[in-house]
Design a protein around this motif. Structure first.
Motif: not given
Length: 793
Positions: A97, A100, A106, A244, A246, A311
């Motif tokens: 994937r 992230s 990351d 996302e 993060g 996800r």
């Protein structure tokens, strides 16, 4: 039978739970599956359909137990999971994937194929997550996409597991995510792209598109405070449309959790409902036939699932939605309960570990709450314009389904979400509608994209401001200890009894009273946390100190709260508070700070915000300390005491004396180990000496005053550092038990070998939080009893 898949899904769930709870080997489940199928076939041939279905359910339970047992055995035998090398190794594999992005690092998700270490090569297949820190020397993002074959030089990370008499969390989290291990590397320069794996063509295309969208968001949502960084609005938008989270600010995340709106940022059924509404509105306007609309929606959902890279929460919701739409295409009558149950069945077959994932539980609990209870609630609501009644009923029934789960997992009772959802859901729908226009337009016109970004940022600011509308009404969102299992079971049982037919009036009255009782117990938590004996627990907070003192009866004291000097992980919120909640504690009568170093101070801020505090004790204040200022802000209405040498406090049969520092110390001074608060506690013939982080100089000063030091229990000063625990001081204390509060694999090499040897020579029993987890020592005034978390797990 109206809902056969519901019963099959429940049977499969029970089988998985039994196999997990009792660690069943594959044999018994396989036997149950075979015997159940044989009996089901036999009774079906005899036209005994009811008996046949019962045996089919038993076979399905055996299938669930067998699937879990098989998955668990394969996971435990996986070579990447078993790999234990502590030094750096080279991991070769394929990104499955996109990277992230986070605030300071990351994450790479690598399907490992081989590991090279110490001139050895080992074939190993498994999933590895690697954290790559951001670097000033390498400021640009890692230019990697799904399907890239990489060589990553990294070091395995020990699981950050705090053992405090609770079940380990990290291992179950890795299982739920189908990750076999975690690793970290020092620099992006240690990540090398070798080639591209052609087997990932479709996923690679979607990864490239996803990262192009992310770059457009980065370009159009730039932070005014920190140029070159994404703004808060950009991070929120990225979370809403791409899943996302993060780069979201931790403070914003906490605010959303507090108000019950965080579910809007988990790509799940709520997002699909918004997509359905937007697409059906558009297709209806374009006069597209209903069945064609279903097909277009299925294609869109599959495309979007690939874009957000499967996800988990969105994938679950997509499978449920596609199953329902396919049913509508091929059959006239399709019941949502059957399609949801069918989705649950196959999701658990694919990954039985999901059953223990909170997100999985919340998704199905909320969905079932809406399906089962929304039609009944709508009967009592007026028909209001703009779908207001429907929105309220959906929010209420979803909340009813997840209420005890949220209370247990997040230790929070939330009523504010019901009102704020009425604002939040339409706003999020509007943000997503404009956002879906922004994404393609950003490739065509930079000017138009900028205008749309300004509109999106404005809507997000309005949404974030709305989350604070009810901040002053504290009873709408507050923290509670872990609800008893019996109360949670009763809540769901009595809630389901409301589904009985109208003729069962007596049972409904009974269920109403039972539900009201369980609901009241859940939100009020009237249960006592009293203890019989004087109990001191050295909490495992990693590299730091936090000590819970429980006096006979109900009174509690917490000395220090642990904490990390850097990073976003909050020990007070994620370790100390849950430990206290699991013990049923709502109030800390005395909160004590021995000195203002991060590993003692930082965790107290969350504790002060999560619990009712009776008094705050400290030696003095540090000058211009941001973390200390946050703590004092949470203690504005709390009585405060300055505790120095000569201070004496009594609670029942327990006496607490402050032995250090001396009373002429100034009220404001920089944090200093040798100005730490030293407490001695006595209960009958037993005593505890807690010297915080003092060094040899402070020890000599205490010895020079001739104070009574002899104590059965001695907390190792400064985490077993060589700068403390001098031989004369240790001889004066003459402990029977020494407790060292220290982090596993800490960078300081503590406890120091020389100090450990000195402790062993003293003949005392040594307990270490890095080895034993939390250490609980109870005194009845005559003798001591010791219990550690390692003994339990």
């Amino acid at each position: 039978m109206a809902f056969p898949f519901l019963f099959l899904a429940v049977a499969l769930t029970i089988g998985i739970w039994l196999s997990s709870t009792f660690s069943l080997p594959p044999g018994p489940p396989a036997l149950l599956l075979a015997a159940g199928l044989a009996c089901a076939w036999l009774f079906f041939a005899l036209r005994k359909n009811a008996a046949s279905f019962i045996f089919l359910l038993l076979a399905t339970a055996g299938l669930g137990a067998g699937v879990y047992s098989s998955y668990d055995a394969r996971y435990e035998r996986n070579p990447v999971h078993l790999f234990q090398q502590s030094a750096y190794a080279d991991f070769y594999g394929t990104l499955y994937r996109s990277p992230s992005p986070g605030l300071d690092r990351d994450y790479l998700y690598l399907r490992v194929e081989k590991i090279v270490y110490q001139n050895k090569e080992e074939r190993a297949r498994g999933n590895l997550r690697v954290s790559v820190p951001h670097s000033t020397e390498f400021p640009s993002r890692l230019d990697l996409t799904t399907g890239d074959v990489l060589k990553v030089s990294a070091q395995l990370m020990p699981l950050r597991e705090y053992r405090n008499f609770n079940e380990p969390f990290s291992k179950q989290f890795l299982k739920n995510q189908l990750l076999h291990n975690l690793a970290a590397t020092k620099s992006p320069l240690l990540v090398e792209k070798i080639k591209t794996n052609r087997a990932y063509v479709l996923l690679r295309w979607m990864s490239i598109l996803r990262q192009k969208f992310q770059r457009r968001i980065e370009q159009n949502f730039v932070s005014a405070e920190t140029p070159g960084q994404m703004s808060l609005e950009g991070a929120v938008f990225e979370a809403l449309v791409l899943g996302e989270r993060g780069r979201m600010d931790p403070a914003a995340t906490q605010s959303l959790q507090k108000t019950g709106l965080f579910h809007l940022f988990a790509l799940s059924g709520g997002h699909i409902a918004i997509i359905f509404f937007l697409m059906f509105t558009l297709l209806k306007f374009l006069r597209v036939q209903t069945r064609v609309s279903y097909v277009l929606l299925i294609v869109l959902l599959i495309f979007y699932s690939l874009l957000v890279e499967g996800r988990a929460s969105f994938l679950r919701a997509t499978i449920m939605s596609v199953a329902f739409l396919l049913g509508k295409l091929f059959w006239k009558d399709v019941h949502l309960l059957n399609t949801i149950s069918l989705s649950l069945f196959f999701l658990l077959l694919f990954n039985p570990f999901q059953l223990f994932d909170l997100g999985f539980q919340l998704t199905f609990a909320a969905t079932l709450g809406i399906i089962l209870f929304m039609p009944k609630v709508m009967k009592f609501l007026p028909r209001l314009p703009l779908k207001i009644s429907e929105t309220f009923a959906m929010s209420l029934t979803a909340q009813a389904g997840v209420f005890p789960l949220i209370a247990g997992a997040f230790h929070r009772i939330i009523f504010s979400g019901l009102a704020l959802n009425m604002i939040g859901i339409p706003l999020v729908g509007l943000i997503m509608a404009v956002g879906y226009i922004f994404l393609p337009v950003s490739f065509l016109s930079g000017g138009m994209a900028k205008l749309l970004a300004i509109a999106i940022a404005f809507l997000i600011k309005v949404f974030m401001l709305s989350t604070h509308l009810l901040d002053g009404v504290h009873f709408l969102s507050y923290r509670i200890p872990t609800p008893p299992l019996l109360v949670v079971t009763g809540y769901f049982l009595f809630l389901l009894l409301f589904l009985l037919p109208a003729r069962a009036r007596k049972i409904k009255w009974f269920s109403g009273l039972g539900f009201a009782a369980c609901f009241s117990l859940l939100i009020l938590y009237p249960f006592s946390s009293a203890v019989k004996n004087f109990t001191v627990t050295f909490i495992d907070v990693g590299q730091g100190d936090s000590i819970l003192i429980e006096f006979p009866g109900r009174k509690k004291m917490l000395i220090d709260g642990g904490g990390l000097p850097v990073g976003t992980f909050d020990v007070g919120e994620s370790v100390v508070s849950p430990f206290l909640w699991n013990k049923g504690i709502k109030r800390i009568d005395m909160l004590v700070l021995t000195h203002a170093h991060p590993d003692h101070l930082n965790g107290l801020t969350a504790v002060a915000g999560n619990f009712r505090i009776g008094e705050f004790w400290e030696v003095g204040s540090p000058p211009e300390d941001e973390k200390y200022a946050e703590l004092k802000k949470n203690l504005l209405a709390v009585p405060q005491k300055r505790v120095v040498e000569g201070f004496v406090f009594r609670e029942g049969q327990v006496t607490i004396e402050a032995l250090f520092p001396k009373s002429d110390i100034p009220p404001v001074f920089p944090p200093d180990n040798d100005r730490s608060l030293v407490l001695r506690m006595s209960s009958g013939k037993t005593s505890f000496l807690l010297p915080a982080d003092i060094g040899v100089d402070a020890e000599q000063e205490i010895l020079g005053k001739g104070a009574e030091l002899k104590s059965q229990v001695f907390k190792s000063p400064h985490h077993g550092s060589r700068s403390s625990s001098s031989a004369p001081f240790l001889k004066s204390v003459a402990p029977e038990i020494i407790v060292i509060s220290v982090g596993r694999g800490n960078l300081y090499g503590l406890p120091h070998p020389e100090i450990l040897e000195r402790y062993r020579e003293s003949g005392a029993k040594i307990c270490r939080t890095d080895v034993d987890g939390a250490v609980e020592i109870a005194s009845d005034g005559r003798k001591l009893s010791v219990r550690t978390a390692a003994q339990k797990y």
